[in-house]
Design an enzyme around this catalytic site. Sequence first.
Site, PDB file in Angstrom:
ATOM      1  CD  GLU A 171      12.845  19.207  35.721  1.00  0.00           C
ATOM      2  OE1 GLU A 171      11.604  19.266  35.941  1.00  0.00           O
ATOM      3  OE2 GLU A 171      13.517  18.204  35.988  1.00  0.00           O
ATOM      4  CG  ASN A 180      13.952  15.493  39.952  1.00  0.00           C
ATOM      5  OD1 ASN A 180      13.359  16.489  39.546  1.00  0.00           O
ATOM      6  ND2 ASN A 180      15.213  15.252  39.652  1.00  0.00           N
ATOM      7  CG  ASP A 201      14.137  14.456  36.016  1.00  0.00           C
ATOM      8  OD1 ASP A 201      13.567  15.385  36.625  1.00  0.00           O
ATOM      9  OD2 ASP A 201      15.207  14.610  35.425  1.00  0.00           O
TER      10      ASP A 201
END
Length: 294
Positions: free
Chosen positions: A18, A148, A198
């Site tokens: 991430e 997100n 996301d």
Amino acid sequence: MEQVPTSILSAERCHLGEGPTYDAATDTAWWFDILEGRLFEAHLGNGQIRSHLLGRMASALGRIDAKRQLIAAEDGLYIRSVANGSMTLYRPLESDNRFTRSNDARVHPSGTFWIGTMGRKAEAGAGAIYALYRGEISQLFPRISIPNAICFSPDGALGYFADTATNVLYRVVLDPATGLPCGTPEKLLQHRGVGGLDGAVVDADGRIWNARWGAGCVDVYSPQGQHLRCLRVPARQASCPAFVGSDLSRLLVTSAWQDMDEAARDIDPEHGRTFLMEVAAHGRPEPDVKLASR
């Protein structure tokens, strides 16, 4: 689904890759493996990649200056020395809540840092989105399950964020000088179908590039929410994109193998790896975080 030239930047498998970002001054990409507490550093010019153990879960960073970074971690914001990796707590964030951690984050063009938090087991409504402005943290949006897609329009007048649990992408009007909201978030789009919204980044033309978790792709949307492109990512759990390279024309995309059993990993052989994609678009340089003393 569109296939574009794609290569593996790092074959190291991230449990939960991430938070990628790019430092144009040093031609260096940075990203995290949240669950393993690792920070990756990739010098694109020579291909050298290093992994740094942080001693805690962390999810995103902003560049302060050539010597310092601001790290969003499970219990607060830390100033990290680029030279030796030392970390000093700058501001606590939900440090009294052992059930949450940091998640998605990004720096607004003004230098304000938006940070999302979430439950460690993605508990419903356990997270929120905060802003670090002039050295102080304030809560912007509460009761978010999985924050997100935090990103901003090129002029800083619009902010975007998603709750992956509901698959809604929101748009909110901002003060470009402060990066703080001027109104209430409005629903820009509702994703339906395979996968979840996301991480995201905005390109130089204002288009939103969103990694779709569980679908192995990056979707591109107009500022009005129109779906423009869908680019294949070689790993099913694509997690977050960032524009990298000297002309910001390549897209770095992280991925993850979180919650995948052995059978699922076998049919997704590139799971957890980090990719570079040739996307025929250009990003924008990431702004530096502004602290109270600046």
